[in-house]
Enzyme design. Structure first.
Site, PDB file in Angstrom:
ATOM      1  N   THR A  58       0.868  -1.293   0.015  1.00  0.00           N
ATOM      2  CA  THR A  58      -0.003  -0.115   0.109  1.00  0.00           C
ATOM      3  C   THR A  58       0.909   1.184  -0.067  1.00  0.00           C
ATOM      4  OG1 THR A  58      -0.256  -0.418   2.213  1.00  0.00           O
ATOM      5  CG2 THR A  58      -2.083  -0.892   1.326  1.00  0.00           C
ATOM      6  N   PHE A  86      -7.760   5.236   3.722  1.00  0.00           N
ATOM      7  CA  PHE A  86      -7.580   4.595   4.958  1.00  0.00           C
ATOM      8  C   PHE A  86      -8.608   3.515   5.628  1.00  0.00           C
ATOM      9  CE2 PHE A  86      -3.944   7.450   4.620  1.00  0.00           C
ATOM     10  CZ  PHE A  86      -2.862   6.298   4.480  1.00  0.00           C
ATOM     11  N   CYS A 121      -7.547   2.007   8.982  1.00  0.00           N
ATOM     12  CA  CYS A 121      -6.132   1.791   8.994  1.00  0.00           C
ATOM     13  C   CYS A 121      -5.368   2.153  10.203  1.00  0.00           C
ATOM     14  CB  CYS A 121      -5.422   2.140   7.673  1.00  0.00           C
ATOM     15  SG  CYS A 121      -3.610   1.927   7.366  1.00  0.00           S
TER      16      CYS A 121
HETATM   17  C1  HEM Z   1      -6.339  -1.578   7.223  1.00  0.00           C
HETATM   18  C2  HEM Z   1      -5.008   1.404   3.759  1.00  0.00           C
HETATM   19  C3  HEM Z   1      -0.565   1.543   5.128  1.00  0.00           C
HETATM   20  C4  HEM Z   1      -1.815  -1.744   8.629  1.00  0.00           C
HETATM   21  C5  HEM Z   1      -6.468  -0.955   6.216  1.00  0.00           C
HETATM   22  C6  HEM Z   1      -7.581  -0.424   5.462  1.00  0.00           C
HETATM   23  C7  HEM Z   1      -7.220   0.316   4.149  1.00  0.00           C
HETATM   24  C8  HEM Z   1      -5.777   0.609   4.388  1.00  0.00           C
HETATM   25  C9  HEM Z   1      -8.348   1.071   3.356  1.00  0.00           C
HETATM   26  C10 HEM Z   1      -8.993  -0.832   5.828  1.00  0.00           C
HETATM   27  C11 HEM Z   1      -9.495  -2.306   4.879  1.00  0.00           C
HETATM   28  C12 HEM Z   1     -10.703  -2.476   4.971  1.00  0.00           C
HETATM   29  O1  HEM Z   1     -11.696  -1.740   5.530  1.00  0.00           O
HETATM   30  O2  HEM Z   1     -11.132  -3.633   4.478  1.00  0.00           O
HETATM   31  C13 HEM Z   1      -3.709   1.617   3.763  1.00  0.00           C
HETATM   32  C14 HEM Z   1      -3.045   2.473   2.892  1.00  0.00           C
HETATM   33  C15 HEM Z   1      -1.766   2.650   3.311  1.00  0.00           C
HETATM   34  C16 HEM Z   1      -1.531   1.678   4.576  1.00  0.00           C
HETATM   35  C17 HEM Z   1      -3.495   2.971   1.730  1.00  0.00           C
HETATM   36  C18 HEM Z   1      -0.672   3.251   2.864  1.00  0.00           C
HETATM   37  C19 HEM Z   1      -0.508   4.342   2.128  1.00  0.00           C
HETATM   38  C20 HEM Z   1      -0.460   0.425   6.537  1.00  0.00           C
HETATM   39  C21 HEM Z   1       0.856   0.183   7.086  1.00  0.00           C
HETATM   40  C22 HEM Z   1       0.293  -0.694   8.170  1.00  0.00           C
HETATM   41  C23 HEM Z   1      -1.082  -0.948   8.114  1.00  0.00           C
HETATM   42  C24 HEM Z   1       1.943   0.957   6.822  1.00  0.00           C
HETATM   43  C25 HEM Z   1       1.371  -1.086   9.305  1.00  0.00           C
HETATM   44  C26 HEM Z   1       1.264  -1.678  10.203  1.00  0.00           C
HETATM   45  C27 HEM Z   1      -3.028  -2.072   8.573  1.00  0.00           C
HETATM   46  C28 HEM Z   1      -3.690  -2.906   9.616  1.00  0.00           C
HETATM   47  C29 HEM Z   1      -5.224  -2.966   8.880  1.00  0.00           C
HETATM   48  C30 HEM Z   1      -5.424  -2.013   7.834  1.00  0.00           C
HETATM   49  C31 HEM Z   1      -3.176  -3.806  10.470  1.00  0.00           C
HETATM   50  C32 HEM Z   1      -6.457  -3.792   9.589  1.00  0.00           C
HETATM   51  C33 HEM Z   1      -7.099  -2.934  10.719  1.00  0.00           C
HETATM   52  C34 HEM Z   1      -8.068  -3.621  11.263  1.00  0.00           C
HETATM   53  O3  HEM Z   1      -8.708  -4.362  10.552  1.00  0.00           O
HETATM   54  O4  HEM Z   1      -8.173  -3.487  12.510  1.00  0.00           O
HETATM   55  N1  HEM Z   1      -5.420  -0.209   5.589  1.00  0.00           N
HETATM   56  N2  HEM Z   1      -2.777   1.148   4.792  1.00  0.00           N
HETATM   57  N3  HEM Z   1      -1.683  -0.218   6.835  1.00  0.00           N
HETATM   58  N4  HEM Z   1      -3.963  -1.362   7.643  1.00  0.00           N
HETATM   59 FE1  HEM Z   1      -3.467  -0.115   6.237  1.00  0.00          FE
END
Ligand code: HEM
Length: 462
Positions: free
Chosen positions: A268, A399, A406
């Site tokens: 991402t 995000f 996220c």
């Molecule tokens: C969840 C985008 C970077 C860890 C998500 C979701 C999105 C997203 C849209 C929600 C997904 C859903 O609702 O199905 C992004 C974008 C990033 C990024 C665009 C960078 C530009 C990161 C980074 C980490 C991370 C650096 C590092 C630890 C997570 C985790 C979730 C998540 C663990 C799940 C949260 C949960 O379900 O409680 N991300 N993310 N993401 N992201 Fe990111």
């Protein structure tokens, strides 16, 4: 009375499989094309499963209402969950709840700030690589950014060095992870009964998944045997107790979360950096403004964490990039059990509880009702703080939303600001091929395909 959701006619047994499989640059293109034909809400049936697809801001705002809707596992996450990945757990699962309560404070502002020196270390490795290779090196942008983001996540969250810049071959974990993600993507269109008979592919997935699991478990074991003073996320998961129950996280769950960070956090962020460079170089006035900002805010010396808050234009570039190219392009919602509407609705259309609602984020974030006639253009000025703060709720959600949004957002943001600034401070960039037309590569995330740039060292940077 609630309206009926329009639906493209399907075929017996396969439903709309052909509609969603063909004629698309990415797996999402056919869904976007159907939206142009059937409007901002429609329903399809794929592999026997019904799904609703929405693509305008008004309906998206509605499904972001956490009292009525929740994050439902969409086809991508379901496929990964079936392969055994923790990523897809429900928010009602005690394991998700425990990890969330332990991790939220660990992703707080001070922890992220403390990651800066390690982020700087990895970003410097990238600068060194491009400086050594010189302007004749045709930089494979997304590959090098993927090395950077993977190494950064691993170092900052679990003190593990993949050392991707020091070897031609990536660590076996990376190959295994990419194979699992691509298999997760491919399986969305294969009925479950058929999947059971794909013996070789199932074996391969199992092997790859085991390799990922073993690597993460080894990292946990190693830390238990060699405790450090480092206050990273791994330390938090090992030593901090769940504030609600007072219990500690078990090692298997800690390892599963480490894998999730690596999977969720690197492609991402790498996609964001790649699209940002593409967008700047295709719109040179934005590129020059960004360079001017770096020269003014940082100058020629070492960039520090305090410089980042003054990089307003670069911040707007990153926001605008994620608006046009949300690198996690699909999120899925569903009506909550607690939703008392009968039937539940969105935009006045009747839903059923078991239908996942797929939200086409790129289309939602290009809604002309919010962003005007130039919604498809890259114009960072509309994302400067004063404009950004005026956006209606739900207009910019790359995000995700609600409690399952996220958790890594501040980490990704600090990293992306640092990397863009450091690269612009050190190099002059140009596209390798000025006539390059954006192609997108997609599995669960999107990134530019075949994008190459050239970098020439600028003078006088220390
Ligand atoms: C969840 C985008 C970077 C860890 C998500 C979701 C999105 C997203 C849209 C929600 C997904 C859903 O609702 O199905 C992004 C974008 C990033 C990024 C665009 C960078 C530009 C990161 C980074 C980490 C991370 C650096 C590092 C630890 C997570 C985790 C979730 C998540 C663990 C799940 C949260 C949960 O379900 O409680 N991300 N993310 N993401 N992201 Fe990111």
């Amino acid at each position: 009375m609630a309206k009926t959701i329009p639906s493209p006619p399907g075929l017996p047994i396969i439903g709309n499989l052909l509609d969603v499989s063909t004629g698309g640059e990415t797996p999402l293109t056919p869904l976007e094309r159907l939206a142009d034909e059937y409007g901002p809400i429609y329903k399809i049936t794929v592999s026997g499963t019904e799904r609703v697809v929405i693509s305008n801001h008004e309906m998206f705002k509605e499904v972001c209402d956490e009292t009525r809707f929740f994050k439902a596992a969409g086809p991508g996450l379901r496929a990964l969950s079936d392969l055994g990945m923790f990523l897809a757990q429900s928010e009602k699962s005690p394991d998700w709840g425990q990890a969330h309560r332990v991790l939220v404070p660990a992703f707080g502002p001070l922890s992220i700030r403390n990651m800066f020196d390690e982020m700087h270390d990895i970003a410097s490795q990238l600068v060194l690589k491009w400086a050594r290779r010189g302007p004749s090196y045709k930089i494979p942008v997304t590959d090098d950014f993927t090395r950077l983001t993977l190494d950064t996540i691993a170092l900052c969250t679990m003190n593990f060095r993949f050392n991707s810049f020091y070897q031609d071959e990536m660590h076996p974990f990376v190959d295994a992870m990419l194979a699992v993600l691509s298999e997760g993507g491919a399986r969305q269109k294969i009925p479950k009964v058929v999947q059971r008979f794909m013996r070789n592919r199932n074996e391969l997935v199992k092997r790859n998944f085991k390799l990922m699991k073993d690597t993460s478990e080894e990292i946990v074991r190693h830390r238990r045997q060699n405790p450090t003073d480092k206050k990273d996320l791994l330390d938090a998961m090992i030593n901090n107790k769940d504030p609600k129950t007072g219990e500690s996280m078990r090692d298997e769950l800690i390892a599963a979360n480490l894998t999730t960070f690596l999977v969720a956090g690197h492609e991402t962020t790498s996609g964001l950096l790649s699209f940002a460079f593409h967008n700047m170089l295709k719109n040179p006035s934005t590129y020059f403004k960004a360079v001017e900002e770096v020269d003014k805010v940082v100058g020629k010396g070492r960039i520090t964490v305090d410089h980042l808050k003054n990089l307003n234009y670069i911040s707007a570039i990153l926001r605008e990039t994620l608006r046009l190219h949300p690198t996690a392009p699909l999120i899925s919602r569903g009506p909550r059990d607690e939703n008392t509407e009968s039937p539940p609705t969105v935009g006045g259309f009747a839903l059923q509880k078991e239908w996942p609602i797929l939200c086409l984020i790129a289309k939602i974030q290009r809604d002309p009702k919010v962003y005007g006639d130039d919604a498809n253009e890259f114009r960072p000025e509309r994302m400067l703080d004063e404009e950004f703060d005026k956006l209606p709720p739900g207009a910019w959600k790359p995000f995700g939303t609600g409690i399952r949004a996220c958790i890594g957002r501040p980490l990704a943001w600090q990293e992306a600001l640092l990397v863009v600034a450091m690269l612009l401070q050190n190099f002059d960039f140009r596209l390798d091929d000025e006539s390059y037309k954006l192609k997108i590569k997609a599995n669960l995330t999107i990134k530019p395909d075949d994008l190459y740039v050239r970098a020439t060292l600028r003078q006088g940077v220390s």
